[in-house]
Scaffold this active site. Structure first.
Site, PDB file in Angstrom:
ATOM      1  N   GLY A 214       0.324  19.396 -24.813  1.00 20.03           N
ATOM      2  CA  GLY A 214       0.754  20.308 -25.415  1.00 20.03           C
ATOM      3  C   GLY A 214      -1.199  20.172 -26.928  1.00 20.03           C
ATOM      4  O   GLY A 214      -1.753  19.876 -26.056  1.00 20.03           O
ATOM      5  N   ASN A 215      -0.282  20.806 -27.859  1.00 22.08           N
ATOM      6  CA  ASN A 215      -1.615  21.089 -28.521  1.00 22.08           C
ATOM      7  C   ASN A 215      -0.916  20.942 -30.373  1.00 22.08           C
ATOM      8  O   ASN A 215      -0.024  21.500 -30.043  1.00 22.08           O
ATOM      9  CB  ASN A 215      -2.563  22.365 -28.466  1.00 22.08           C
ATOM     10  CG  ASN A 215      -1.642  23.761 -28.938  1.00 22.08           C
ATOM     11  OD1 ASN A 215      -1.705  23.822 -30.152  1.00 22.08           O
ATOM     12  ND2 ASN A 215      -1.449  23.878 -27.769  1.00 22.08           N
TER      13      ASN A 215
END
Ligand code: CTP
Length: 407
Positions: A214-215
Site C-alpha cells: 500500500g502507500n
C-alpha cells in the site's frame, strides 16, 4: 445522483433587530440542512426578537454579538477579520432599515458591521421592514448603493406584515432564502452541471489473503476536491481507494475500490461520460505478479514476491480523451519537481498538473495542509503557499473552471 443544489459552505449569518428575526432559527435550520456551517452574528437589538441560545444550539456555535465578549471576568475578542475570512458567503437576514443605512455609509458600531466591512466573499441581504419604511427614498437609496457595490438582494416579498398591513417588505421565507443563496452561488460557476471524475486515496495490492502493498495516501486532498466541486454544482463521480473518510453531499456519487486494477476499471468506464477528470489518487505503480491463495509462510514470502506494473490510468485517459474533455493529474516528486511535472504534463496529454513536493513541514500524506504548484501548458507555474487542503481544492478548481471555460 440526488439534487446537487445544496450548500456545504461556510455562511456568516447576520441577524439585525427586526420582527422577522423570529424566523431566523428556521433559517439556520434550513442552512444547516443544506450542508452549510453557520456562524450567527447578531446586532444587540436582535436579542429583543430572537434568543441567542436557540441560534447557538441550532448552529452548533455560539451566536456572537460583541466585538469583545466579557464573561465571568474574562475578555474574548471576536476577531471580525478572521470571521470574515472564514466565510464563503455572508447573509444578512433580516436586514433592517437601520442596518442597511449603516452598511451603506460604512458605519461600524457592532460586530456584524465590522464583519461586513471586512468581508471579501459574496454578500446577500434579505431586507425586512414595514411597507412605508421600505418605500422611503432613503431606504431605497441605501439598497441601491449596496447593490451597486455588489451586494445581492433576496426579497423582500409582498404579503402580510407584522403591523397587520399588507404590502412589500415581508422577509423572504427561510427555505426560499436558502434556495436563492444556492442559485446565486452556483450562478457563473463553470463547474455547475458538469460531470467530474475524481479519484482519491491509496490502492492496496494483495500479496496473499492477509497482506498487501500500500502507500500512505489519506485521500484528504481528493475528498476536499470532491466536496468543493459538488459545492460548485458539479456532479461528482468519486472513486475512492481504502480511506477512512466521508463525503456527504448529494452531488457526490461514490464508488469504493481496493486495488489499482479495480480503480482502473471503474475510472475507465466512467471517463467517457465525464467533462473532466482529476486524478488525485496515489495509485500503486506495481503489484505482486501473482496473489497467493493462502497466507504465505514467512520463510517463502521473501522469494515469492515478484512485481509487475499496474496500468497507468492517467496515461490511458490522456490517450483516449475526446475534444473538449479536460484532464488533471497530480505529481509527487522529491527532486527537480517542476521539470518532471512538465514532462508528465506533456507525456500524458494533461491540461493541468498539480505538483506536490515532499519534504516541507505540513505537506503531504495525512496532513490537513498542503503546498502545491499548478502547472498548465501555457502560463508560468503558479506556486501556492501552504494552505489547508480545502483551500488548495478551491485554487485547483478555480483553475479547472478556467480550463472548462476554454474547452
Ligand atoms: N496514476 C495513475 N495510474 C497509475 C499511477 C499513477 O493514474 N497506475 C496517476 C496518479 O493518480 C497521479 C499521477 O498519475 O495523477 C501520478 O503520477 P506519478 O506516480 O507521480 O508519476 P508516474 O507517471 O508514475 O511517473 P514516475 O513514477 O516515473 O514519476
Amino acid at each position: 445522483m440526488g439534487d446537487a443544489r445544496t450548500l456545504p459552505r461556510r455562511v456568516l449569518l447576520g441577524i439585525a433587530g427586526g420582527i422577522a428575526a423570529y424566523k431566523t432559527p428556521m433559517l439556520v435550520r434550513a442552512l444547516v440542512k443544506a450542508g452549510a456551517e453557520v456562524q450567527v452574528l447578531m446586532t444587540p437589538s436582535a436579542h429583543e426578537f430572537v434568543s441567542p441560545l436557540v441560534l447557538s444550539t441550532l448552529s452548533h456555535r455560539p451566536a456572537l454579538t460583541e466585538l469583545v465578549d466579557r464573561q465571568d471576568g474574562t475578555e474574548r475578542w471576536n476577531d471580525h477579520v478572521r470571521l470574515a475570512r472564514w466565510a464563503d458567503v455572508m447573509l444578512i437576514a433580516p436586514a433592517t432599515a437601520h442596518t442597511l443605512a449603516k452598511m451603506a455609509h460604512g458605519l461600524c458600531d457592532n460586530l456584524l458591521l465590522a464583519c461586513w466591512l471586512s468581508a471579501e466573499c459574496p454578500v446577500h441581504i434579505a431586507p425586512a421592514m414595514d411597507l412605508e419604511m421600505y418605500r422611503d427614498p432613503s431606504v431605497k437609496a441605501n439598497i441601491a448603493t449596496l447593490k451597486a457595490r455588489g451586494v445581492r438582494t433576496i426579497g423582500p416579498e409582498i404579503g402580510e406584515l407584522a403591523s397587520g398591513l399588507n404590502g412589500e417588505g415581508r422577509m423572504t421565507e427561510p427555505e426560499d432564502i436558502v434556495a436563492a443563496l444556492v442559485a446565486g452561488l452556483l450562478h457563473g460557476s463553470a463547474l455547475a452541471g458538469k460531470r467530474l471524475l475524481i479519484n482519491a486515496g491509496p490502492t492496496q495490492e494483495a500479496i496473499d489473503p492477509v497482506r498487501y502493498i500500500g502507500n500512505r495516501s489519506s485521500g484528504k486532498m481528493g475528498f476536499a476536491l470532491a466536496m468543493e466541486a459538488a459545492a460548485r454544482g458539479a456532479l461528482v463521480e468519486l472513486v475512492a481507494g481504502p480511506v477512512a473518510l466521508a463525503a456527504e453531499h448529494p452531488g457526490i456519487h461514490r464508488t469504493d475500490v481496493v486495488s489499482a486494477a479495480e480503480m482502473a476499471e471503474v475510472c475507465k468506464n466512467l471517463f467517457p461520460t465525464c467533462d473532466m477528470a482529476i486524478l488525485s489518487a496515489a495509485v500503486a505503480d506495481w503489484r505482486p505478479a501473482t496473489i497467493a491463495g493462502k497466507k504465505l509462510k514467512k520463510n517463502v514470502g521473501m522469494n515469492a514476491l515478484a512485481l509487475e506494473p499496474t496500468e497507468d490510468i492517467l496515461a490511458w485517459m490522456g490517450a483516449n480523451k475526446r475534444n473538449g474533455q479536460r484532464l488533471v493529474g497530480f505529481a509527487l516528486e522529491t527532486d527537480d519537481g517542476e521539470k518532471h511535472a512538465r514532462e508528465k504534463l506533456q507525456r500524458k496529454a494533461l491540461d493541468l498538473i498539480v505538483l506536490n513536493t515532499l519534504g516541507d513541514p505540513g505537506v503531504g500524506f495525512g496532513h490537513d495542509t498542503n503546498r502545491v504548484t499548478l502547472i498548465d501548458k501555457g502560463t508560468a507555474a503558479q506556486h501556492l503557499p501552504l494552505m489547508s487542503k480545502g483551500e488548495v481544492a478551491r485554487a485547483v478548481l478555480d483553475h479547472c473552471e478556467t480550463l472548462l471555460n476554454h474547452a
